[in-house]
Design a protein around this motif. Structure first.
Motif, PDB file in Angstrom:
ATOM      1  N   ASN A 100       1.052  -1.256  -0.118  1.00 50.18           N
ATOM      2  CA  ASN A 100      -0.057   0.008  -0.055  1.00 50.18           C
ATOM      3  C   ASN A 100       0.689   1.226   0.136  1.00 50.18           C
ATOM      4  O   ASN A 100       0.516   2.151  -0.709  1.00 50.18           O
ATOM      5  CB  ASN A 100      -0.909  -0.006   1.398  1.00 50.18           C
ATOM      6  N   MET A 114      -2.114  -1.813  -4.291  1.00 44.53           N
ATOM      7  CA  MET A 114      -2.936  -1.208  -3.252  1.00 44.53           C
ATOM      8  C   MET A 114      -3.992  -1.928  -3.202  1.00 44.53           C
ATOM      9  O   MET A 114      -4.982  -2.559  -3.931  1.00 44.53           O
ATOM     10  CB  MET A 114      -3.620   0.328  -3.973  1.00 44.53           C
ATOM     11  N   TYR A 136      -1.528   7.561   1.712  1.00 51.14           N
ATOM     12  CA  TYR A 136      -1.842   6.608   0.574  1.00 51.14           C
ATOM     13  C   TYR A 136      -2.100   7.304  -0.773  1.00 51.14           C
ATOM     14  O   TYR A 136      -1.441   6.836  -1.807  1.00 51.14           O
ATOM     15  CB  TYR A 136      -2.711   5.537   1.127  1.00 51.14           C
ATOM     16  N   THR A 148      -4.133  -4.041  -8.067  1.00 48.64           N
ATOM     17  CA  THR A 148      -4.910  -4.518  -7.090  1.00 48.64           C
ATOM     18  C   THR A 148      -5.538  -6.171  -7.012  1.00 48.64           C
ATOM     19  O   THR A 148      -5.332  -6.430  -8.203  1.00 48.64           O
ATOM     20  CB  THR A 148      -6.059  -3.372  -6.665  1.00 48.64           C
TER      21      THR A 148
END
Length: 374
Positions: A100, A114, A136, A148
């Protein structure tokens, strides 16, 4: 000459006292193990660590490691952001942050995994989400690309952080087949009876916590089911349940109908999944939800919810409940206790669904992702 990929591996360092890796560390390690299994790669890869004490898993034996023993802390993070220390010491064409966020000097040469946007969609302050909401998104907006684990996480990243969807690649997680595979239920039950004194059939929940994990709903549903004289117990893999929960369910705990197990190793976890009648995972938000697939891969059906990524992960094989519907959860517990007529079919569907999710497929997506951004 091959280009050089540097992967920040601090999330998979085993430090003193650690017995297992948390979720992000586990997925990072499984991706790297699957990439390692490809053998010859079209780029060089180095695992970067910043630790004074701690070891990487021995299984990652063929990947190079570079350790820069810089302590964590605001001053050192400030230094890394403002000076090209990593570039000068390690030298790389692409830096991957798989957890992240991390301070970086050149986000234009950085890609990020992420995992979700939990810190916006379901904030929990005890997890440090105030920091995440500030830092972030800054890295997500400035980095070269994002990868992701679900379409749901991608949608949340786009929505909450204002990221161009074209910047985000989706690569679903897999199941570790060396750990999660079907065992004979009768033999698994005998093993658990001998090792842990588990004598009755049981339901299991392995990702237990307060808040979004929604374990309290499972416990309350089970208490209702006990009033209908179900023969199952409820096993919760939970090292430190809150004192108020222990007090509220003191009767069920003292009678042995609700049992808590501390962190268990992979072999015991496989036995628990395999021997249980149902696995419960009624979370209110997940970036992916690995326990759903892990249970299915062991041949045990899962009860989960249709929120966030969970309908992607559970597909048509899972059983779904509203996370706040205690009565519906209790009804399922009673139904399966008395013999669910299509249970064998549900087991077959679970195994077939889980078989689609492989770490080899994930690793191939990551390799392609790296090449596109080098």
């Amino acid at each position: 000459m091959k280009k050089h990929l540097l992967v920040d591996c601090n999330s998979i360092v085993f430090r003193r006292g650690m017995t297992h890796l948390p979720g992000i560390g586990r997925t990072t390690m499984d991706v790297l193990l699957a990439i390692q299994a490809f053998g010859s790669l079209p780029f060089d890869i180095t695992m970067l660590t910043r630790t004074i004490r701690g070891e990487l898993p021995e299984a990652l034996f063929s990947l190079r490691r570079r350790n820069i023993p810089l302590p964590s802390g605001r001053f050192f993070d400030w230094t890394i952001e403002r000076f090209p220390l990593l570039e000068g010491i390690a030298g790389y064409d692409l830096l991957h942050i798989p957890h992240n966020y991390s301070p970086v000097h050149d986000p234009g040469k950085t890609v990020v995994t992420m995992h979700d946007a939990l810190f916006f969609s379901y904030p929990e302050q005890f997890l440090g989400h105030d920091f995440a909401r500030i830092h972030y998104p800054r890295l997500a907006r400035s980095c070269r690309a994002i990868i992701t684990c679900s379409e749901s996480s991608k949608a949340d990243i786009v929505h909450y952080m204002g990221i161009d969807p074209e910047k985000i690649t989706v690569a679903p997680w897999g199941v570790n087949r060396d750990v999660f595979f079907p065992l004979d239920k009768t033999e698994a039950k005998k093993t658990l009876q001998a090792a842990l004194g588990i004598n009755r059939p049981f339901y299991v929940a392995v990702s237990c916590d307060i808040g979004r994990k929604n374990t309290l709903a499972v416990m309350r549903a089970f208490r209702l089911a006990l009033k209908q004289h179900v023969g199952h117990d409820l096993l919760l893999v939970w090292a430190e349940p809150p004192a108020d929960y222990m007090q509220e369910f003191a009767s069920e705990i003292n009678s042995g109908r609700i049992r808590f197990l501390a962190h268990v190793d992979d072999s015991v976890l496989r036995q628990l999944y395999s021997a249980s009648t149902l696995s419960w995972f009624p979370s209110k938000y997940e970036g992916f939800g690995l326990p759903v697939l892990e249970s299915m891969a062991c041949g045990t059906p899962v009860v989960t919810c249709r929120n966030s990524s969970l309908s992607e992960v559970g597909g048509e094989a899972a059983l779904y409940v509203d996370p706040d519907d205690i009565d519906a959860m209790s009804d399922l517990m009673i139904s399966f206790d008395r013999g669910f007529s299509s249970y064998d079919n549900l087991v077959e569907r679970s195994l077939a669904h889980a078989s689609v999710f492989t770490w080899e497929r994930t690793a191939k997506a990551y390799i392609d992702f790296y090449l596109c951004n080098m």
